[in-house]
Design a protein around this motif. Sequence first.
Motif, mmCIF file in Angstrom:
data_model
loop_
_atom_site.group_PDB
_atom_site.id
_atom_site.type_symbol
_atom_site.label_atom_id
_atom_site.label_comp_id
_atom_site.label_asym_id
_atom_site.label_seq_id
_atom_site.Cartn_x
_atom_site.Cartn_y
_atom_site.Cartn_z
ATOM 1 N N ARG A 6 0.841 -1.212 0.000
ATOM 2 C CA ARG A 6 0.000 0.000 0.000
ATOM 3 C C ARG A 6 0.869 1.252 0.000
ATOM 4 N NH1 ARG A 6 -2.951 0.864 4.438
ATOM 5 N NH2 ARG A 6 -2.303 -0.845 5.753
ATOM 6 N N LEU A 7 1.926 1.206 0.794
ATOM 7 C CA LEU A 7 2.840 2.352 0.878
ATOM 8 C C LEU A 7 3.498 2.598 -0.477
ATOM 9 C CD1 LEU A 7 3.859 4.343 3.021
ATOM 10 C CD2 LEU A 7 5.762 2.770 3.469
ATOM 11 N N LEU A 8 3.881 1.508 -1.143
ATOM 12 C CA LEU A 8 4.546 1.616 -2.451
ATOM 13 C C LEU A 8 3.611 2.252 -3.479
ATOM 14 C CD1 LEU A 8 7.088 0.869 -4.114
ATOM 15 C CD2 LEU A 8 5.975 -1.310 -4.654
ATOM 16 N N TRP A 9 2.363 1.783 -3.554
ATOM 17 C CA TRP A 9 1.418 2.353 -4.545
ATOM 18 C C TRP A 9 1.090 3.821 -4.232
ATOM 19 C CZ3 TRP A 9 2.250 -2.402 -6.055
ATOM 20 C CH2 TRP A 9 1.873 -2.791 -7.337
ATOM 21 N N SER A 10 1.020 4.156 -2.942
ATOM 22 C CA SER A 10 0.716 5.556 -2.601
ATOM 23 C C SER A 10 1.905 6.471 -2.917
ATOM 24 C CB SER A 10 0.346 5.682 -1.120
ATOM 25 O OG SER A 10 1.468 5.471 -0.294
ATOM 26 N N ARG A 11 3.113 5.908 -2.892
ATOM 27 C CA ARG A 11 4.327 6.713 -3.100
ATOM 28 C C ARG A 11 4.638 6.926 -4.584
ATOM 29 N NH1 ARG A 11 8.488 7.135 0.742
ATOM 30 N NH2 ARG A 11 6.758 6.909 2.212
ATOM 31 N N GLY A 32 2.717 5.185 -7.365
ATOM 32 C CA GLY A 32 1.637 4.871 -8.315
ATOM 33 C C GLY A 32 1.104 6.129 -8.973
ATOM 34 N N GLU A 33 0.652 5.973 -10.219
ATOM 35 C CA GLU A 33 0.118 7.141 -10.951
ATOM 36 C C GLU A 33 -1.251 6.814 -11.540
ATOM 37 O OE1 GLU A 33 3.144 8.104 -13.782
ATOM 38 O OE2 GLU A 33 4.242 9.304 -12.325
ATOM 39 N N PRO A 34 -2.212 7.754 -11.521
ATOM 40 C CA PRO A 34 -2.115 9.055 -10.851
ATOM 41 C C PRO A 34 -2.192 8.912 -9.329
ATOM 42 C CG PRO A 34 -4.342 8.690 -11.642
ATOM 43 C CD PRO A 34 -3.533 7.522 -12.124
ATOM 44 N N PHE A 35 -1.704 9.906 -8.624
ATOM 45 C CA PHE A 35 -1.772 9.903 -7.157
ATOM 46 C C PHE A 35 -3.241 9.976 -6.727
ATOM 47 C CE2 PHE A 35 -2.083 12.256 -3.128
ATOM 48 C CZ PHE A 35 -1.291 11.454 -2.317
ATOM 49 N N VAL A 36 -3.662 9.034 -5.852
ATOM 50 C CA VAL A 36 -5.079 9.052 -5.422
ATOM 51 C C VAL A 36 -5.220 9.235 -3.915
ATOM 52 C CG1 VAL A 36 -5.930 7.656 -7.360
ATOM 53 C CG2 VAL A 36 -5.163 6.511 -5.268
ATOM 54 N N GLY A 37 -4.107 9.215 -3.190
ATOM 55 C CA GLY A 37 -4.198 9.379 -1.741
ATOM 56 C C GLY A 37 -3.099 8.600 -1.032
ATOM 57 N N TYR A 38 -3.119 8.684 0.283
ATOM 58 C CA TYR A 38 -2.078 8.002 1.064
ATOM 59 C C TYR A 38 -2.394 6.535 1.241
ATOM 60 C CZ TYR A 38 -0.506 12.749 1.623
ATOM 61 O OH TYR A 38 -0.085 14.012 1.360
ATOM 62 N N SER A 39 -1.489 5.826 1.935
ATOM 63 C CA SER A 39 -1.570 4.353 1.920
ATOM 64 C C SER A 39 -2.892 3.789 2.446
ATOM 65 C CB SER A 39 -0.391 3.755 2.681
ATOM 66 O OG SER A 39 -0.530 3.935 4.058
ATOM 67 N N GLN A 57 -7.587 3.178 -10.332
ATOM 68 C CA GLN A 57 -6.966 3.946 -11.435
ATOM 69 C C GLN A 57 -5.456 4.056 -11.240
ATOM 70 O OE1 GLN A 57 -8.592 7.874 -11.803
ATOM 71 N NE2 GLN A 57 -10.687 7.126 -11.988
ATOM 72 N N CYS A 58 -5.018 4.007 -9.985
ATOM 73 C CA CYS A 58 -3.606 4.223 -9.663
ATOM 74 C C CYS A 58 -2.796 2.967 -9.998
ATOM 75 C CB CYS A 58 -3.486 4.555 -8.167
ATOM 76 S SG CYS A 58 -1.788 4.801 -7.626
ATOM 77 N N LYS A 59 -1.774 3.117 -10.861
ATOM 78 C CA LYS A 59 -1.035 1.941 -11.345
ATOM 79 C C LYS A 59 0.473 2.144 -11.284
ATOM 80 C CE LYS A 59 -4.797 0.379 -14.296
ATOM 81 N NZ LYS A 59 -5.224 -0.109 -15.599
ATOM 82 N N ILE A 60 1.168 1.004 -11.170
ATOM 83 C CA ILE A 60 2.631 0.987 -11.340
ATOM 84 C C ILE A 60 2.899 0.003 -12.469
ATOM 85 C CG2 ILE A 60 4.854 0.365 -10.303
ATOM 86 C CD1 ILE A 60 3.657 0.971 -7.548
#
Length: 752
Positions: A109-114, A116-123, A272-275
């Motif tokens: 969760r921390l990795l995707w919040s840091r 991931g694009e587009p940014f959607v919020g914190y972990s 929507q947030c992807k790496i």
Amino acid sequence: MSIIRVHGAKQNNLKNVSVDIPKHQITVFTGRSGSGKSSLVFSTIAAESERLLNETYSTYIQHQLAQFSKPNVDLIEHLPVAMIINQKRLGGNSRSTVGTISDIYASVRLLWSRIGEPFVGYSDIFSFNNPKGMCPECSGLGYVENIDLDELLDYDKSLNEDAIQFPSFRPDSWRGKRYLYSGLFDNDKKLKDYTEDEFNTLLYTKPTKLKNPPENWPKTAKFEGLIHRFRRSFLLNDNFEKNRFKDAIDRVVTSKKCPTCLGKRLNPDVLQCKINDLDIADFTNLSIDEALHFIKQINSPKAKVIIEPLQQQLSSLSYIGLNYLTLSRETTTLSGGESQRIKLIRHLNSALSDLVYIIDEPSIGLHPDDIQRINEIIQSLKDKGNTVLVVEHDPDVISIADYIIDLGPLAGKNGGEITFTGNYESLLKSSTHTGIALRKQHQLKSDPRTSHDFINLEHIDRNNLKDVSVKMPKQAMTVVTGVAGSGKSSLIHAGLKQVPNTIFIDQKPVHASSRSNLLTYLNIFDDVRTYFSEITHLKKAMFSYNSEGACPECHGKGIIKTELAFMPDFTQTCDLCHGKRYKPEVLEAKIEGYNIADILALTVDEAISFFQEKKNIAQHLEALKSTGLNYMTLGQTLDTLSGGEIQRVKLSKYLTQTVHQHTFVFDEPTTGLHEDDIPILLNCFESLIYNNNTVVIIEHNLTMMTHADWIIDIGPFAGEKGGKLLYQGAPHGLLTINDSVTARHLQRYIDN
């Protein structure tokens, strides 16, 4: 001091055992099933360590912790803090996954919040247990459940006639009375004659205070529509009742993948947030090995501090043989062996030392190839300055011990003594059952059964299996092998579920409480009570501790539990019946000097002698004995049995009557079995085959493989690297298959 010293252990069947256990070494406890290994290691050493540690906390904290009564031991000296890694399934509920239980999902969760694009919020937004992140339709479960009204209701009946077709809504139950006593319905009116308003009131009313309730309506109760009450009671919460009524729920409730999130649990914004083109749910649906490969491809200096420990955690899961799991796998679906390995890796990177790690049969569910890695992990725990105690039957684990303590000589009342202490080489030379079994030479079956009649499983697609076809000879013993996660169980369960007259005998617990015992499960407690009634002329119901015969003080439980505010519950043996569960007058009624409580305390062996004239009872007990459970007592409650013991109790039911032309499927039947007890199980299988049945065994045990008539090997590895048929045929042919890790270990076993 460099030893743990146990003085006078008398727990369960231990006969005043005193023993010294070396610290900072690996000590393996061996002995036949029921010899007293677990009584010494878990019920005495582990229980005392946990009890003493709990006593150091405040009374408030103690109340929140599991309670341990003082074990029956005179003294234990120099006892470190214990870390217990047992076979207990991780359990949890639908919201608990491999990712959440191992804390890996927090890093993900921390990795995707840091990055991931587009940014959607914190972990926290990536948590499917957080209202902000969860899918609104399925509340983060990934599936939606619907109640089938045609299954729940019988429209041709009235409420008085049991129109609600569910056990806990019967007219005489407290839930049923919430509708009968509401005054809102004509209780004799058929449901098919209800007006639309009446029907909506019955099903969909939100919790409401009744305006003019009848006299018999509970004063503080609210009326709640059937659908709301059912959903709240059985769908929204994982509770005891959900397990108790599982079959009825499965009939009434249909489950399907959530149409909004397609099983991904999270809301559309979060997804929507992807790496690298993967959303967080796509990532957790990858196998551990695939996830590891994906993480290694991420090139982000900003996330390096997250990626490195995450990579280490995933590597540990893969190394320990769980590379085929996904982080999204629900913990409720994990086996005891898988649960234990997840617990084990939690300790790999721990900075704590000078602990005593207590591990229960780490070989369970593991192929010999994976056992080598478990051995390395056990060794690493010792190398960090810890003491490791292992209860084990597997020869490959016993061989890494610095010190071995063997209990026996037999099981139950004929066990409970120390029969050997020393190193592995000395054990091999000893005259103990374990020493003799380990010295034994093994060969593949020289004359396997041949058959012209086969069960054909064709084009099986399930999990990692892609179009696999196999055949198994009828009236013979087929052993299905391969590493954990290779696809063995998927193949057999998917294929044989379609075959008529197939009986699956697994290790799943039978639905049982502390009030059900061996006799109740075998349906012979009724015969025992009838016998006592006929001879003593007391009513039959008096010989049931769940009925009229129950001790009035403890209500047939044998113990009195006192709940104290901010203090641990206080449990003591009932003063009136002294733990025997019955009224005094019932305990005075005897046959040949035995009262009903004495009978429940007999071992299966002793009971066979007592009931030799009562063939209907003795026959079931003989069947139990033939599976190697002769050491168990008749009154042993089912909730205390191990998985292997449960499987053998289930098997015994089919040995009391002659069953022909059936296929019996056993999933790792050697679980919890001493090598010396395996021939007992083989005799049971021979008996089934003699009666024209087919036996199929999913197994890792090398001894069991040497007795096969036919071997099917699936592999070569687990998950996506498995799922292929490597070999099927007579056992000798397997040894020529270069891709098979089973073949390599089997060759080593018969060469020794």
